[in-house]
Motif scaffolding. Structure first.
Motif, PDB file in Angstrom:
ATOM      1  N   ARG A   8       0.833  -1.213   0.000  1.00 16.84           N
ATOM      2  CA  ARG A   8       0.000   0.000   0.000  1.00 16.84           C
ATOM      3  C   ARG A   8       0.867   1.261   0.000  1.00 16.84           C
ATOM      4  O   ARG A   8       0.583   2.206  -0.733  1.00 16.84           O
ATOM      5  CB  ARG A   8      -0.921   0.008   1.225  1.00 16.84           C
ATOM      6  CG  ARG A   8      -1.917  -1.128   1.207  1.00 16.84           C
ATOM      7  CD  ARG A   8      -2.889  -0.976   2.349  1.00 16.84           C
ATOM      8  NE  ARG A   8      -3.700   0.215   2.153  1.00 16.84           N
ATOM      9  CZ  ARG A   8      -4.976   0.177   1.814  1.00 16.84           C
ATOM     10  NH1 ARG A   8      -5.571  -0.974   1.654  1.00 16.84           N
ATOM     11  NH2 ARG A   8      -5.651   1.281   1.668  1.00 16.84           N
ATOM     12  N   ALA A  11       2.222   1.752  -3.414  1.00 18.34           N
ATOM     13  CA  ALA A  11       1.205   2.210  -4.352  1.00 18.34           C
ATOM     14  C   ALA A  11       0.924   3.698  -4.173  1.00 18.34           C
ATOM     15  O   ALA A  11       0.858   4.451  -5.154  1.00 18.34           O
ATOM     16  CB  ALA A  11      -0.081   1.406  -4.165  1.00 18.34           C
ATOM     17  N   TYR A  12       0.772   4.113  -2.925  1.00 16.19           N
ATOM     18  CA  TYR A  12       0.493   5.533  -2.695  1.00 16.19           C
ATOM     19  C   TYR A  12       1.674   6.401  -3.096  1.00 16.19           C
ATOM     20  O   TYR A  12       1.488   7.507  -3.611  1.00 16.19           O
ATOM     21  CB  TYR A  12       0.091   5.779  -1.237  1.00 16.19           C
ATOM     22  CG  TYR A  12      -1.373   5.486  -1.011  1.00 16.19           C
ATOM     23  CD1 TYR A  12      -2.334   6.434  -1.355  1.00 16.19           C
ATOM     24  CD2 TYR A  12      -1.788   4.266  -0.503  1.00 16.19           C
ATOM     25  CE1 TYR A  12      -3.683   6.159  -1.192  1.00 16.19           C
ATOM     26  CE2 TYR A  12      -3.128   3.977  -0.344  1.00 16.19           C
ATOM     27  CZ  TYR A  12      -4.080   4.935  -0.683  1.00 16.19           C
ATOM     28  OH  TYR A  12      -5.403   4.666  -0.530  1.00 16.19           O
ATOM     29  N   LEU A  14       3.811   5.755  -5.533  1.00 14.92           N
ATOM     30  CA  LEU A  14       3.788   5.828  -6.994  1.00 14.92           C
ATOM     31  C   LEU A  14       2.738   6.830  -7.476  1.00 14.92           C
ATOM     32  O   LEU A  14       3.006   7.703  -8.306  1.00 14.92           O
ATOM     33  CB  LEU A  14       3.520   4.442  -7.587  1.00 14.92           C
ATOM     34  CG  LEU A  14       3.401   4.381  -9.112  1.00 14.92           C
ATOM     35  CD1 LEU A  14       4.726   4.771  -9.764  1.00 14.92           C
ATOM     36  CD2 LEU A  14       2.978   2.991  -9.584  1.00 14.92           C
ATOM     37  N   ALA A  15       1.532   6.705  -6.937  1.00 17.37           N
ATOM     38  CA  ALA A  15       0.448   7.600  -7.369  1.00 17.37           C
ATOM     39  C   ALA A  15       0.786   9.054  -7.048  1.00 17.37           C
ATOM     40  O   ALA A  15       0.461   9.961  -7.819  1.00 17.37           O
ATOM     41  CB  ALA A  15      -0.860   7.197  -6.712  1.00 17.37           C
ATOM     42  N   THR A  16       1.467   9.266  -5.926  1.00 13.99           N
ATOM     43  CA  THR A  16       1.826  10.632  -5.555  1.00 13.99           C
ATOM     44  C   THR A  16       2.868  11.193  -6.518  1.00 13.99           C
ATOM     45  O   THR A  16       2.763  12.335  -6.968  1.00 13.99           O
ATOM     46  CB  THR A  16       2.364  10.668  -4.109  1.00 13.99           C
ATOM     47  OG1 THR A  16       1.412  10.039  -3.266  1.00 13.99           O
ATOM     48  CG2 THR A  16       2.605  12.088  -3.647  1.00 13.99           C
ATOM     49  N   VAL A  18       3.372  10.328  -9.634  1.00 14.53           N
ATOM     50  CA  VAL A  18       2.707  10.612 -10.914  1.00 14.53           C
ATOM     51  C   VAL A  18       1.898  11.904 -10.804  1.00 14.53           C
ATOM     52  O   VAL A  18       1.912  12.743 -11.702  1.00 14.53           O
ATOM     53  CB  VAL A  18       1.815   9.427 -11.341  1.00 14.53           C
ATOM     54  CG1 VAL A  18       1.021   9.781 -12.590  1.00 14.53           C
ATOM     55  CG2 VAL A  18       2.654   8.188 -11.594  1.00 14.53           C
ATOM     56  N   SER A  19       1.200  12.089  -9.690  1.00 15.24           N
ATOM     57  CA  SER A  19       0.380  13.287  -9.523  1.00 15.24           C
ATOM     58  C   SER A  19       1.247  14.538  -9.469  1.00 15.24           C
ATOM     59  O   SER A  19       0.850  15.590  -9.974  1.00 15.24           O
ATOM     60  CB  SER A  19      -0.473  13.186  -8.265  1.00 15.24           C
ATOM     61  OG  SER A  19      -1.331  12.077  -8.383  1.00 15.24           O
ATOM     62  N   PHE A  21       3.971  14.932 -11.108  1.00 17.85           N
ATOM     63  CA  PHE A  21       4.288  15.197 -12.524  1.00 17.85           C
ATOM     64  C   PHE A  21       3.212  16.086 -13.157  1.00 17.85           C
ATOM     65  O   PHE A  21       3.516  17.001 -13.915  1.00 17.85           O
ATOM     66  CB  PHE A  21       4.414  13.861 -13.271  1.00 17.85           C
ATOM     67  CG  PHE A  21       4.411  13.967 -14.776  1.00 17.85           C
ATOM     68  CD1 PHE A  21       5.505  14.456 -15.469  1.00 17.85           C
ATOM     69  CD2 PHE A  21       3.294  13.565 -15.509  1.00 17.85           C
ATOM     70  CE1 PHE A  21       5.505  14.542 -16.846  1.00 17.85           C
ATOM     71  CE2 PHE A  21       3.287  13.644 -16.903  1.00 17.85           C
ATOM     72  CZ  PHE A  21       4.402  14.141 -17.572  1.00 17.85           C
TER      73      PHE A  21
END
Lengths: 277, 295
Positions: A8, A11-12, A14-16, A18-19, A21
């Motif tokens: 988890r 995952a968070y 990675l998403a952060t 990308v966001s 970017f």
């Protein structure tokens, strides 16, 4: 479903990343508009300036001899007028074609519209210059507003909405001998309020961003909007970096605010417009 | 008084459709017709009251123009790479965002990726242009901070295409992600569970179960992305102006430059060729997806 904590966290993270970017350019633009040249050169990554410098905003108060307020007013007026005009033309157009699809000419009109939106937009703008010339609309706000009113997805959003109305509703009204005006105003219009809102929002965002047709139809900077002014400031010699970032901030800020307030409608509207078109 | 005047039903609908029809004809079909007509005329007489028609010579000219042929090749190559890159990334990112690992907060990540889509493209690309700058830019500063060498950005032939690919991805990919997300939300969960029971591996499950169900989103995104990247224009005007050299001189931009230099005949011939390519591709894809749906 439960997942292990390390997964988890990964995952968070990675998403952060990308966001960031997606969001970083906005923060960088905003901070650069308040920085002085020294701190831009020494610390290009520092997002919160040590001192807030408003010089850049003062520098762009007048551009090419035109006050910033004129560009802002042009943007607001062109966006507003072309949005109202798009709503009326595509709304009534889609309604007529939905109610009477078999009338001679309507099928052709739909195909014609499809052709227009498939034509490479920036290449459509070039012959529009010739059309504007022949109509005597070159360099006028009217010309710009009329051209921006040919929206790409608005017609499909309306058409899709009308098709979702159960046919019994309209048939029942016809049984009661209701006039067409009555059917439209009493039955369809109240149901259409959400779709009108969505289309209006999307059109505002799209038209606020327009630049190429405005540049081509304009004869002087008098009819420039914020994005067009930004483009011409960017291509000037003797670059004013902070000024460009300040103007980019002013151009972007309104749409960011509208988007954050209405994101659900905007995203869903764009999706359904795309799915239909 | 008007109320007494009873209009026929079809008259009412014609009246409703009239402004839309007028706008579509005057601002859409007329310029397209004018553009196609101009493509058959001599550039020097194109704007005069009686233009000289030269048949297909503008088309012959552009297909013998090495700059146009190179531009066409660059456009196709760029489109192919951009479509594959954007759709692959969008597909996997949407799958990731809709997975159960991110139970909370997925909406915030979705909000971020869609923000550039509604941003004025000129403003977004201008910011990217400056982020690539070697003096002020954030990108080289960031690379240096983690010990990597400078990125050539838009001033080097080797990296200019990559630089605009990234900037355009930033601007467009959120749209494709959101379309995929909408499709993921409609997936049949029971098929997933069945695949789990069978102990199917990730790729097998992805290929046999997920991908077929994503066909609607893939079709829509493919059509949109193809049209989008074939038309690539704003990013070139703002960031590279076709350069360095002719590295990013895509067809839209080249046609625009020709028009700007009063080469109306060849410019409109290029526009017509690009229009034909887009029409064939879009309707081909559409027809293909419809045909597959019926079976």
């Amino acid at each position: 479903m439960t997942r292990s904590l390390p997964i988890r966290i990964g995952a968070y993270t990675l998403a952060t990343v990308v966001s960031i970017f997606f969001v970083f350019p906005y923060l960088w633009m905003l901070s650069a508009s308040f920085k002085d040249t020294d701190s831009i050169l020494t610390a290009p990554l520092q997002l919160i300036p040590e001192t807030f410098n408003f010089d850049a905003y003062r520098d762009i108060a007048v551009m090419s001899g035109i006050p910033l307020s004129t560009y802002i007013w042009n943007s607001v007026w062109i966006t507003f007028a072309s949005t109202v005009f798009t709503l009326l033309t595509t709304g009534f157009g889609a309604y007529a074609i939905y109610r009477a699809p078999n009338l001679p000419g309507f099928g052709l009109l739909r195909v014609g519209f499809l052709l227009v939106i498939m034509y490479p937009y920036m290449l459509l703008v070039l012959p529009v210059y010739l059309v504007m010339f022949q109509l005597g609309l070159l360099g006028t706000m009217t010309g710009i507003i009329l051209f921006l009113s040919v929206g790409p997805i608005q017609f499909f959003l309306f058409e899709q909405f009308f098709r979702s109305i159960p046919s019994e509703v309209i048939e029942a009204a016809q049984m009661d001998k209701a006039s067409e005006a009555k059917i439209l105003l009493r039955i369809v219009a109240p149901m259409a309020r959400p779709v009108v809102m969505t289309v209006a929002l999307i059109t505002i965002l799209l038209n606020w961003a327009q630049w190429f047709p405005i540049l081509v139809i304009s004869r002087s900077t008098d009819t420039y909007t914020l994005p067009v002014a930004l483009l011409s400031l960017n291509s000037e010699l003797g670059v004013n970096f902070q000024g460009i970032m300040a103007l980019a901030t002013l151009t972007t800020l309104p749409v960011v605010v509208i988007y954050l307030m209405t994101q659900k409608y905007v995203i869903e509207g764009m999706i359904s417009g795309a799915v239909k078109g | 008084m008007l109320a007494q005047f009873k209009l026929g039903k079809s008259t009412v609908f014609y009246l409703f459709a009239a402004p839309f029809a007028l706008l579509t004809i005057v601002m859409g079909l007329w310029p397209i017709a004018l553009s196609i007509q101009t493509s058959f005329t001599d550039s020097y007489t194109a704007l005069s009251p009686d233009p000289v028609y030269v048949g297909l010579s503008n088309y012959i000219k552009i297909f013998n123009d090495p700059v146009f042929l190179k531009s066409a090749w660059l456009t196709l190559r760029y489109t192919l790479i951009a479509v594959l890159l954007n759709l692959t990334i969008a597909l996997f990112y949407a799958m990731f965002l809709s997975s159960s690992v991110l139970s909370r907060g997925a909406w915030l990540f979705k909000l971020c990726c869609f923000l550039p889509v509604v941003t004025p493209d000129v403003a977004g690309f201008i910011v990217w242009k400056w982020m690539y700058s070697s003096d002020f830019g954030a990108i080289n500063a960031m690379l240096n901070a983690i010990g990597l060498p400078d990125f050539g950005g838009v001033s080097s032939v080797q990296t200019a295409t990559i630089a605009i690919l990234i900037a355009e991805m930033w601007y467009h990919v959120g749209f494709y992600i959101v379309i995929f997300l909408a499709n993921f939300a409609m997936l049949d969960k029971s098929l997933d569970e069945a695949a789990m029971m069978d102990n199917a591996g990730f790729w097998r499950k992805f290929y046999k179960v997920t991908l077929p169900q994503l066909r609607p989103a893939i079709t829509i995104n493919m059509i949109y992305a193809l049209i989008q990247f074939l038309k690539t224009f704003t990013v070139v005007v703002v960031i590279t102006k076709g350069g360095p050299g002719t590295t990013t001189n895509f067809i839209s931009y080249y046609a625009y430059r020709q028009f700007d230099q009063a080469q109306y005949g060849t410019a409109t011939a290029m526009a017509t060729v690009l229009f034909a390519v887009i029409m064939v591709l879009a309707s081909g894809l559409y027809w293909y997806s419809q045909r597959r749906d019926w079976r």
